[in-house]
Design a protein around this motif. Structure first.
Motif, PDB file in Angstrom:
ATOM      1  N   TRP A 146       0.826  -1.211   0.000  1.00 40.64           N
ATOM      2  CA  TRP A 146       0.000   0.000   0.000  1.00 40.64           C
ATOM      3  C   TRP A 146       0.857   1.256   0.000  1.00 40.64           C
ATOM      4  O   TRP A 146       0.634   2.168  -0.789  1.00 40.64           O
ATOM      5  CB  TRP A 146      -0.930   0.004   1.218  1.00 40.64           C
ATOM      6  N   PHE A 147       1.860   1.307   0.866  1.00 42.04           N
ATOM      7  CA  PHE A 147       2.701   2.502   0.928  1.00 42.04           C
ATOM      8  C   PHE A 147       3.531   2.654  -0.337  1.00 42.04           C
ATOM      9  O   PHE A 147       3.833   3.779  -0.761  1.00 42.04           O
ATOM     10  CB  PHE A 147       3.617   2.466   2.149  1.00 42.04           C
ATOM     11  N   GLY A 148       3.913   1.544  -0.961  1.00 36.30           N
ATOM     12  CA  GLY A 148       4.642   1.617  -2.222  1.00 36.30           C
ATOM     13  C   GLY A 148       3.824   2.303  -3.295  1.00 36.30           C
ATOM     14  O   GLY A 148       4.356   3.068  -4.118  1.00 36.30           O
ATOM     15  N   ILE A 149       2.518   2.041  -3.310  1.00 37.67           N
ATOM     16  CA  ILE A 149       1.631   2.695  -4.278  1.00 37.67           C
ATOM     17  C   ILE A 149       1.548   4.188  -3.987  1.00 37.67           C
ATOM     18  O   ILE A 149       1.549   5.015  -4.907  1.00 37.67           O
ATOM     19  CB  ILE A 149       0.241   2.041  -4.242  1.00 37.67           C
ATOM     20  N   ILE A 150       1.494   4.555  -2.718  1.00 36.85           N
ATOM     21  CA  ILE A 150       1.452   5.974  -2.351  1.00 36.85           C
ATOM     22  C   ILE A 150       2.744   6.666  -2.773  1.00 36.85           C
ATOM     23  O   ILE A 150       2.730   7.809  -3.261  1.00 36.85           O
ATOM     24  CB  ILE A 150       1.223   6.133  -0.839  1.00 36.85           C
ATOM     25  N   ALA A 151       3.895   5.981  -2.591  1.00 34.35           N
ATOM     26  CA  ALA A 151       5.172   6.561  -3.014  1.00 34.35           C
ATOM     27  C   ALA A 151       5.200   6.757  -4.524  1.00 34.35           C
ATOM     28  O   ALA A 151       5.647   7.799  -5.026  1.00 34.35           O
ATOM     29  CB  ALA A 151       6.325   5.660  -2.568  1.00 34.35           C
ATOM     30  N   ALA A 152       4.727   5.765  -5.270  1.00 32.50           N
ATOM     31  CA  ALA A 152       4.664   5.890  -6.726  1.00 32.50           C
ATOM     32  C   ALA A 152       3.696   6.998  -7.134  1.00 32.50           C
ATOM     33  O   ALA A 152       3.917   7.689  -8.137  1.00 32.50           O
ATOM     34  CB  ALA A 152       4.234   4.556  -7.340  1.00 32.50           C
ATOM     35  N   ILE A 195      10.512  -1.564  -4.148  1.00 36.34           N
ATOM     36  CA  ILE A 195      10.050  -2.682  -4.982  1.00 36.34           C
ATOM     37  C   ILE A 195       8.601  -2.470  -5.390  1.00 36.34           C
ATOM     38  O   ILE A 195       8.233  -2.584  -6.570  1.00 36.34           O
ATOM     39  CB  ILE A 195      10.203  -4.021  -4.224  1.00 36.34           C
ATOM     40  N   GLN A 196       7.768  -2.165  -4.415  1.00 36.26           N
ATOM     41  CA  GLN A 196       6.345  -1.997  -4.691  1.00 36.26           C
ATOM     42  C   GLN A 196       6.074  -0.752  -5.538  1.00 36.26           C
ATOM     43  O   GLN A 196       5.186  -0.757  -6.404  1.00 36.26           O
ATOM     44  CB  GLN A 196       5.568  -1.918  -3.375  1.00 36.26           C
ATOM     45  N   ALA A 197       6.844   0.316  -5.324  1.00 37.01           N
ATOM     46  CA  ALA A 197       6.668   1.531  -6.126  1.00 37.01           C
ATOM     47  C   ALA A 197       7.028   1.275  -7.583  1.00 37.01           C
ATOM     48  O   ALA A 197       6.359   1.787  -8.497  1.00 37.01           O
ATOM     49  CB  ALA A 197       7.520   2.663  -5.558  1.00 37.01           C
ATOM     50  N   CYS A 198       8.062   0.482  -7.802  1.00 33.66           N
ATOM     51  CA  CYS A 198       8.474   0.180  -9.177  1.00 33.66           C
ATOM     52  C   CYS A 198       7.414  -0.630  -9.915  1.00 33.66           C
ATOM     53  O   CYS A 198       7.215  -0.446 -11.122  1.00 33.66           O
ATOM     54  CB  CYS A 198       9.797  -0.583  -9.166  1.00 33.66           C
ATOM     55  N   PHE A 216      16.784   1.205  -9.242  1.00 29.59           N
ATOM     56  CA  PHE A 216      16.523   0.172  -8.241  1.00 29.59           C
ATOM     57  C   PHE A 216      16.230  -1.173  -8.892  1.00 29.59           C
ATOM     58  O   PHE A 216      16.522  -2.224  -8.325  1.00 29.59           O
ATOM     59  CB  PHE A 216      15.361   0.575  -7.340  1.00 29.59           C
ATOM     60  N   TYR A 217      15.641  -1.151 -10.089  1.00 26.50           N
ATOM     61  CA  TYR A 217      15.449  -2.401 -10.815  1.00 26.50           C
ATOM     62  C   TYR A 217      16.771  -3.116 -11.053  1.00 26.50           C
ATOM     63  O   TYR A 217      16.826  -4.345 -11.116  1.00 26.50           O
ATOM     64  CB  TYR A 217      14.799  -2.128 -12.175  1.00 26.50           C
ATOM     65  N   LEU A 218      17.843  -2.338 -11.182  1.00 31.15           N
ATOM     66  CA  LEU A 218      19.144  -2.916 -11.521  1.00 31.15           C
ATOM     67  C   LEU A 218      19.941  -3.333 -10.296  1.00 31.15           C
ATOM     68  O   LEU A 218      20.699  -4.304 -10.350  1.00 31.15           O
ATOM     69  CB  LEU A 218      19.950  -1.899 -12.344  1.00 31.15           C
TER      70      LEU A 218
END
Length: 664
Positions: A33-39, A350-353, A606-608
């Motif tokens: 959930w927080f990853g989505i907010i960061a994105a 991870i979640q934001a990506c 971060f993907y890399l």
């Protein structure tokens, strides 16, 4: 409406929850959930840049148009106008040409899942038919392209209806999922899935390894469970020998490992001395029976099943010894506060990506500036409002509800192992609310239909936007001039649309080819009863799925790399565009764009580096995606230089716009 349809929260909750649960497992999913907010914060910074640019440069082409206009009038940067324009347009194609194909592929996966719901004897619930998905990709891509070909008015009308349906459907699911959690306290009897069937009792299991010591599924087609149903009339329980509970392909006993269950058979019904518990019939999971010592507990002459009780305890929420063989694993949230918690910045990254995939689309309307009645007023509003409604409202609600629903009966690990975790959740909550599995399944199918409609909308919007960017480049002669033609009747860029339709079908087929790849454990082999024409090719040995990269993730990351490049470029263009403009504002045109540029770059990097610092992240998919992006960039540079020489176009602009030399 077009931008909201592309963001499509009703579709992406269903489609990406499994990826978000699996990528970075076994722990990163707790920051979903927080990853989505960061994105979302990243996207708002980029969206604001788009909104500001659309005020001063209304017209077709989106970032492609903005790049040229931002550079051409500057006193020093003007010479790079054509390079900036081509680079932006070429990078945007890595997103706009790949994204529709990705959507075609995931819609085919959804279709394959639904086939099992309607024809379970023909189509497997574990493996989608490769033949069906290939045929579906072709038909779906051409069908959506036809809607786009008919023109923007028809496209907007379709997307308006789709938005209303999908938002209504996801809010209904969210309310029911939250109601399930609120009405089931720790220790209450609840529901869980057994081979896809929702039950509120514990299920008898055995543990099976194959001849290579790998966990496999035992369907109990020809072997009895460890706890036999057959019993004497005095209710004495008969226990099967361990050697009878699990056998390998040669009939030899195998050691216990992975829990699997069996279903009640006709023989159980015929041979039993004591009636089955109430509500259990042929085909239902085999229940664990209550007993007192070696005696079955009876009620009115019937056996009683052991009820399944829900746990929200911290000890069950995170399990595992933290070793390689028994890693620490996140299962569910113990509280609402845990759902919205950070839990670790690596996990948030991870979640934001992943969340970038579900949030992109707000910029799509900037490509329709020539078709808007009041572009300078309405396009900036559309960019920001579409992201706010779909991202800050719809996604925030539905992802909170789905994550808060998780419990010991349906964990995040279950979601990662499922082809349609949201479908599973809908079956569970539907069965609870409406009182039967049939009703729960019907509820899931209705919701799935809205997801399918949402996918039509998001594919349609992205295909329409991508075609218009290609049209703008074709009109300028930066790609083939035939792309710059409009249809005489519909006014749509038909050549670009049909080209993108064919490409989307091909990319869709690539997306579904090994969508089960990259698994940490081998899936069960395809049941022999499904060895028909629909599975005549494209099915690999179970252990191969642990070695082959996941093509769905690869195509997703290729699209995401294109998105990051495009968004970074647009943020930089905003800085250039307003540097010498009379509307320049330091915070709006320096601070916000720089934040967007850095945030996009950080996610891409971060993907890399993530696979080497976070357990559960594979390096294969991101580096293959990076290779594809690099090849696209190299080809673009070669094409740009050779086309410039062929047409005698100067690479560097010789004079800024508005001068006499530029006019000549």
């Amino acid at each position: 409406m077009n931008a909201m349809a592309l963001i499509a929260p009703g579709a992406f909750l269903w489609l990406t929850f499994q990826i978000q649960a699996l990528y970075g497992a076994p722990m990163a999913g707790q920051s979903m959930w927080f990853g989505i907010i960061a994105a979302l914060a990243l996207c708002f910074a980029t969206a604001y840049s788009y909104a500001e640019l659309s005020k001063i440069y209304p017209g077709a082409g989106s970032s492609y148009l903005y790049a040229e206009q931002a550079f051409i009038g500057k006193t020093k940067a003007y010479k790079f106008a054509r390079i900036a324009k081509f680079f932006t347009g070429w990078a945007s194609h890595l997103y706009y040409w790949v994204y529709p194909g990705c959507m075609v592929g995931v819609t085919a996966i959804l279709g394959g899942y639904l086939l099992n719901q309607f024809w379970p004897d023909t189509f497997s619930g574990s493996y989608n038919s490769p033949l069906f998905m290939i045929l579906f990709c072709v038909v779906f891509a051409l069908g959506v392209a036809y809607i786009a070909y008919r023109g923007v008015t028809g496209t907007t009308g379709v997307n308006t209806v789709i938005n209303v349906i999908q938002i209504s459907a996801l809010l209904v699911f969210s309310v029911i999922a939250l109601a399930y959690r609120f009405n089931h306290k720790d220790g209450d009897v609840g529901w869980h899935l057994s081979n896809g069937t929702p039950v509120n009792y514990q299920v008898d299991t055995t543990n099976v390894l194959d001849d290579k010591n790998k966990p496999v599924q035992d369907t109990w087609a020809d072997t009895p469970p460890s706890l036999k149903w057959v019993s004497a009339k005095d209710a004495t329980l008969q226990v099967a020998d361990e050697k009878d509970a699990a056998k390998d392909k040669d009939g030899k006993s195998v050691p216990a490992y992975k829990q699997q269950d069996r279903a009640v058979t006709d023989d159980d019904m015929k041979n039993k001395d004591i009636p089955l518990p109430d509500g259990i019939a042929v085909g239902d999971p085999y229940p664990v029976l209550q007993k007192d010592g070696d005696k079955l507990v009876l009620k009115d002459g019937k056996a009683i099943a052991v009820p399944f009780t829900i746990s929200y305890k911290a000890a069950d929420a995170v399990t595992g010894a933290g070793t390689d063989k028994d890693p620490t694993t996140f299962n569910f949230h113990t509280s609402a506060g845990s759902v919205i918690g950070i839990h670790g910045f690596n996990f948030v990254f991870i979640q934001a990506c992943i969340a970038i995939l579900i949030l992109v689309g707000f910029e799509s309307v900037t490509a329709m500036g020539e078709e808007a009645k009041n572009a300078k007023r309405d396009v900036p509003r559309a960019v920001l409002l579409s992201l706010a409604v779909q991202g800050a409202f719809c996604y925030a609600i539905e992802y909170f509800a789905a994550n808060y629903f998780l419990h010991n009966g349906y964990t995040l690990s279950n979601a990662g192992a499922s082809g349609a975790p949201i479908g599973d959740m809908m079956v569970i909550v539907g069965t609870w609310l409406f009182g039967s599995y049939t009703a729960g399944k019907a509820f899931m199918l209705v919701q799935a239909a809205t997801v399918f409609l949402a996918l039509i909308g998001t594919t349609l919007s992205c295909l329409s936007t991508g075609a218009r960017v290609t049209y703008a480049m074709g009109r300028d002669g930066e790609v083939g001039s035939h792309f710059g033609l409009l249809h005489a009747k519909t006014g749509s860029p038909h050549r670009a649309i049909w080209t993108l339709a064919i490409l989307s079908a091909i990319i869709g087929i690539v997306t579904v080819s090994v969508y089960l790849g990259g698994q940490t454990t081998a899936p069960a082999p395809l049941d022999p009863k499904y060895h028909n024409i629909w599975y005549s090719f494209g099915i690999f040995a179970p252990e191969s799925y642990m070695k082959i990269p996941n093509t769905l993730v690869i195509v997703t990351l290729v699209s995401n790399f294109g998105t990051f490049l495009l968004y970074m470029t647009t943020c930089f263009i905003t800085i250039v565009a307003f540097k010498e403009h009379d509307q320049f504002h330091g915070f709006k045109h320096i601070v916000i764009p720089i934040f967007g540029l850095v945030a996009n770059l950080a996610c891409m990097l971060f993907y890399l580096v993530g696979p080497f610092s976070v357990a559960g992240m594979s390096w294969h998919e991101p580096y293959i995606a990076l290779g594809v992006a690099a090849c696209w960039g190299i080809y673009g540079a070669i094409y740009f230089i050779s086309a410039s020489k062929k047409t005698s176009k100067p690479i560097y602009v010789e004079a800024p716009m508005g001068t006499a030399k530029a006019a000549l």
